[in-house]
Enzyme design. Structure first.
Site, PDB file in Angstrom:
ATOM      1  N   SER A  46       0.818  -1.217   0.000  1.00 16.93           N
ATOM      2  CA  SER A  46       0.000   0.000   0.000  1.00 16.93           C
ATOM      3  C   SER A  46       0.846   1.258   0.000  1.00 16.93           C
ATOM      4  CB  SER A  46      -0.983   0.036   1.175  1.00 16.93           C
ATOM      5  OG  SER A  46      -0.592  -0.754   2.229  1.00 16.93           O
ATOM      6  N   HIS A  89      -3.307  -3.615  -5.799  1.00 16.22           N
ATOM      7  CA  HIS A  89      -3.591  -3.152  -4.431  1.00 16.22           C
ATOM      8  C   HIS A  89      -5.053  -3.425  -4.084  1.00 16.22           C
ATOM      9  CE1 HIS A  89      -3.798   0.323  -1.325  1.00 16.22           C
ATOM     10  NE2 HIS A  89      -3.384  -0.777  -0.757  1.00 16.22           N
ATOM     11  N   GLU A 137      -6.601  -1.392  -7.121  1.00 10.65           N
ATOM     12  CA  GLU A 137      -5.822  -0.401  -7.861  1.00 10.65           C
ATOM     13  C   GLU A 137      -4.700  -1.144  -8.585  1.00 10.65           C
ATOM     14  OE1 GLU A 137      -6.126   3.549  -4.957  1.00 10.65           O
ATOM     15  OE2 GLU A 137      -4.513   2.137  -4.615  1.00 10.65           O
ATOM     16  N   ASN A 165      -5.384   6.160  -0.867  1.00 10.29           N
ATOM     17  CA  ASN A 165      -4.688   6.638   0.336  1.00 10.29           C
ATOM     18  C   ASN A 165      -4.180   8.063   0.195  1.00 10.29           C
ATOM     19  OD1 ASN A 165      -5.184   4.462   1.952  1.00 10.29           O
ATOM     20  ND2 ASN A 165      -3.321   3.383   1.381  1.00 10.29           N
TER      21      ASN A 165
HETATM   22  P1  NAI Z   1       0.071  -9.483   7.828  1.00 10.38           P
HETATM   23  O1  NAI Z   1       1.104  -9.118   8.832  1.00 10.38           O
HETATM   24  O2  NAI Z   1      -1.301  -9.829   8.266  1.00 10.38           O
HETATM   25  O3  NAI Z   1       0.622 -10.712   6.961  1.00 10.38           O
HETATM   26  C1  NAI Z   1       1.909 -10.770   6.419  1.00 10.38           C
HETATM   27  C2  NAI Z   1       2.299 -12.247   6.232  1.00 10.38           C
HETATM   28  O4  NAI Z   1       3.488 -12.299   5.466  1.00 10.38           O
HETATM   29  C3  NAI Z   1       2.582 -12.977   7.547  1.00 10.38           C
HETATM   30  O5  NAI Z   1       1.793 -14.135   7.601  1.00 10.38           O
HETATM   31  C4  NAI Z   1       4.069 -13.310   7.481  1.00 10.38           C
HETATM   32  O6  NAI Z   1       4.379 -14.555   8.076  1.00 10.38           O
HETATM   33  C5  NAI Z   1       4.290 -13.351   5.988  1.00 10.38           C
HETATM   34  N1  NAI Z   1       5.675 -13.108   5.578  1.00 10.38           N
HETATM   35  C6  NAI Z   1       6.534 -12.181   6.051  1.00 10.38           C
HETATM   36  N2  NAI Z   1       7.696 -12.244   5.374  1.00 10.38           N
HETATM   37  C7  NAI Z   1       7.560 -13.233   4.453  1.00 10.38           C
HETATM   38  C8  NAI Z   1       8.408 -13.744   3.440  1.00 10.38           C
HETATM   39  N3  NAI Z   1       9.632 -13.285   3.257  1.00 10.38           N
HETATM   40  N4  NAI Z   1       7.931 -14.730   2.664  1.00 10.38           N
HETATM   41  C9  NAI Z   1       6.691 -15.228   2.838  1.00 10.38           C
HETATM   42  N5  NAI Z   1       5.839 -14.765   3.796  1.00 10.38           N
HETATM   43  C10 NAI Z   1       6.275 -13.786   4.584  1.00 10.38           C
HETATM   44  O7  NAI Z   1       0.064  -8.280   6.773  1.00 10.38           O
HETATM   45  P2  NAI Z   1      -1.134  -7.739   5.872  1.00 10.38           P
HETATM   46  O8  NAI Z   1      -1.908  -6.739   6.633  1.00 10.38           O
HETATM   47  O9  NAI Z   1      -1.835  -8.873   5.233  1.00 10.38           O
HETATM   48  O10 NAI Z   1      -0.333  -6.906   4.764  1.00 10.38           O
HETATM   49  C11 NAI Z   1       0.420  -7.534   3.760  1.00 10.38           C
HETATM   50  C12 NAI Z   1       0.728  -6.555   2.654  1.00 10.38           C
HETATM   51  O11 NAI Z   1      -0.487  -6.006   2.137  1.00 10.38           O
HETATM   52  C13 NAI Z   1       1.579  -5.359   3.055  1.00 10.38           C
HETATM   53  O12 NAI Z   1       2.419  -5.032   1.975  1.00 10.38           O
HETATM   54  C14 NAI Z   1       0.564  -4.275   3.294  1.00 10.38           C
HETATM   55  O13 NAI Z   1       1.086  -2.988   3.094  1.00 10.38           O
HETATM   56  C15 NAI Z   1      -0.467  -4.588   2.226  1.00 10.38           C
HETATM   57  N6  NAI Z   1      -1.835  -4.119   2.481  1.00 10.38           N
HETATM   58  C16 NAI Z   1      -2.407  -4.236   3.716  1.00 10.38           C
HETATM   59  C17 NAI Z   1      -3.719  -3.803   3.927  1.00 10.38           C
HETATM   60  C18 NAI Z   1      -4.372  -3.938   5.265  1.00 10.38           C
HETATM   61  O14 NAI Z   1      -5.406  -3.299   5.482  1.00 10.38           O
HETATM   62  N7  NAI Z   1      -3.848  -4.738   6.178  1.00 10.38           N
HETATM   63  C19 NAI Z   1      -4.514  -3.226   2.827  1.00 10.38           C
HETATM   64  C20 NAI Z   1      -3.843  -3.241   1.553  1.00 10.38           C
HETATM   65  C21 NAI Z   1      -2.546  -3.643   1.415  1.00 10.38           C
END
Ligand code: NAI
Length: 505
Positions: A123, A144, A156, A194
């Protein structure tokens, strides 16, 4: 149509909140989906999240048991990146860290077929920057999604500097085939949503900081007059004040301290106090068991007028005049006036054009009360009003009694320029207009993004047009002259549209 076929394999990396949601979307659309996460426990949790969602869909009759099983059967757990080799499209949703994302995509390049598409759900990180070290950066694109991905419609499609148009089109069409509302966006800080949403929070915080209105009054006006599902403070508490503050700081700094995105000290204090919002039990509101939160400022009953004059030719005011007639008030019309509003006795009750009521009172030489914008004046249940500093309470009561006679609750707020809804909508439209001017997306892209990414009741550009671009221009001009700050400068695109008499959307 260049969408991937539903028999093409999709891979998702990261089984957290977003990754699990994206897996569900792709598997529901019929694709075989490969899910990888460095943590096996995260995969368990992600799949459990999907199972729970699908079980609820079966209970609610949205799908049958066979469909649920078929979706789950299409998901394959993977314990190493190499297992993702069959994927035609990989969507990364791991931790928001550029070095880790770059390393993962670097490894993927050697695992996947040459024509596979690499997508990031980031994001806030530049797609150009993530792609820069790849051998073939042109096959990298942003996809996104919004949280929760299976429910929120928007995706997006973010174009890095060297993203191949065909790659972006395939990502776009595939997301469309998944039932999403999809928009193209240039890789710029905050992309569309955003970025364009910043004023929703920052203007509300500014009004609060200047004691224009209190928190529940601002939230109630935004919901009950503006038609938004949540007020800015309610929404910040839901998102998390720490997250919202960090997104604000990131967009602000990424645009080299552009004053329009400047964070507010009130946010900083909330975060410093650990008042993160719902998740910590306390934010702008208190979420603890049995807590009593303050409610919106609502004026006491005032006498209804027996007759009013509708002045000017602004079509926005017609529903108010109709409501007045229905409630037994005699309405006469004077279209010769340049102003938009009503005369009650000798008091002017005017739709805000950003000029404070104090200034209107002095310039026109009659007591002036201004009232706020509503998305739909017939449906609105609350209207904010403000009197000039030199205007008497008796004159204010005429405006209050008028809106109460129309069935509205009235919030009397301070004489702040543009009041609440008009000011926030004008600034949202200004931001959307600037995003278009800077080539981030199209006018339609702005409106589709804000309606589907944040459930806004109307796209800000369409809304500005419905209000009248000249009126929005006047509001921004008034804010700019009142504060003398660069933050309130009008977007060149909006200015040009007004000068040329052209539409924005
Ligand atoms: P989260 O913390 O819930 O999940 C991230 C996952 O990635 C974890 O399960 C972790 O174990 C895994 N992980 C970390 N490093 C890794 C690697 N090297 N290889 C494989 N898995 C790995 O995070 P979330 O909230 O799902 O966000 C993920 C992405 O999506 C980020 O880039 C965030 O900016 C983006 N995003 C998040 C939103 C939200 O509202 N939470 C909305 C839109 C985008």
């Amino acid at each position: 149509m260049t969408a991937l076929s539903s028999s093409d394999a999709i891979a998702v990396i990261g089984a957290g909140t977003m990754g699990a949601g994206i897996v569900q979307v792709a598997a529901t659309a019929g694709h075989p989906v490969y899910l990888f996460d460095t943590s096996a426990a995260a995969i368990d949790k992600g799949i459990a999240q999907i199972e729970k969602f699908l079980a609820r869909s079966v209970t609610k009759g949205r799908m049958d048991e066979a469909q649920r099983t078929a979706i789950l059967d299409r998901i394959t757990r993977c314990d190493k990146l190499e297992d993702l080799a069959p994927a035609k499209l990989v969507i990364e949703a791991i931790v928001e860290n550029i070095d880790i994302k770059r390393s993962v995509f670097g490894q993927l390049e050697d695992i996947l077929a040459k024509d596979a598409i690499l997508a990031s759900n980031t994001s806030s990180i530049s797609i150009t920057e993530i792609a820069a070290q790849l051998k073939r950066p042109e096959r990298m694109v942003g996809m996104h999604f919004f949280n929760p991905a299976p429910i929120m419609k928007l995706v997006e499609i973010v174009h890095g500097l060297v993203t191949d148009d065909q790659v972006a089109e395939t990502a776009f069409d595939t997301a469309v085939a998944w039932g999403k509302k999809v928009v193209h966006a240039k890789s710029t800080p905050g992309f569309i949503v955003n970025r364009v949403a910043r004023p929703f929070y920052s203007e509300a915080l500014r009004i609060l900081q200047e004691s224009g209105a209190d928190i529940p009054t601002i939230d109630s006006c935004i919901r009950e007059a503006g038609g938004f599902r949540m007020g800015p403070f309610e929404l910040m508490d839901l998102i998390g004040n720490d997250i919202n503050f960090s997104v604000t700081k990131s967009v602000y700094n990424a645009y080299y301290q552009e004053p329009r995105y400047r964070p507010n000290l009130i946010q900083q204090e909330q975060v410093a106090a650990g008042r993160f919002g719902r998740k910590s039990g306390r934010g702008y509101y208190d979420y603890s068991e049995g807590a009593e939160n303050p409610t919106a400022q609502t004026a006491d009953a005032a006498p209804a007028p027996t007759e009013i004059t509708l002045i000017g030719t602004n079509p926005l005011l017609v529903p108010l005049a109709e409501l007045a007639e229905k409630s037994g008030i005699t309405v006469t019309t004077d279209t010769t006036e340049d102003l938009s509003g009503f005369i009650i006795d000798d008091t002017l009750v005017l739709l805000t054009d950003g000029t404070p009521a104090s200034e209107l009172t002095t310039v026109i030489g009659r007591p002036a009360v201004v009232f706020d914008l509503a998305l739909d004046y017939t449906a609105a249940s609350r209207i904010a009003v403000a009197k000039g500093d030199q205007v008497s309470d008796a004159d204010l009561a005429k405006a209050v009694g008028f809106f109460q006679a129309l069935g509205k609750k009235v919030s009397v707020i301070d004489d702040c320029p543009g009041l609440i809804v008009m000011r926030i909508v004008a600034m949202l439209a200004n931001e959307g207009s600037d995003a278009v001017y800077q080539g981030v997306t199209t006018p339609q892209g702005v409106d589709i993004a804000m309606v589907n990414g944040l459930n806004y009741p109307k796209g800000p550009l369409q809304w500005a047009q419905d209000i009248g671009l000249e009126h929005i221009f006047a509001v921004l001009d008034a804010l700019s002259s009142f504060y003398g700050e660069d933050r309130y400068r009008t977007s060149p695109l909006l200015r040009r549209a007004v000068i040329a008499g052209k539409d924005l959307v």
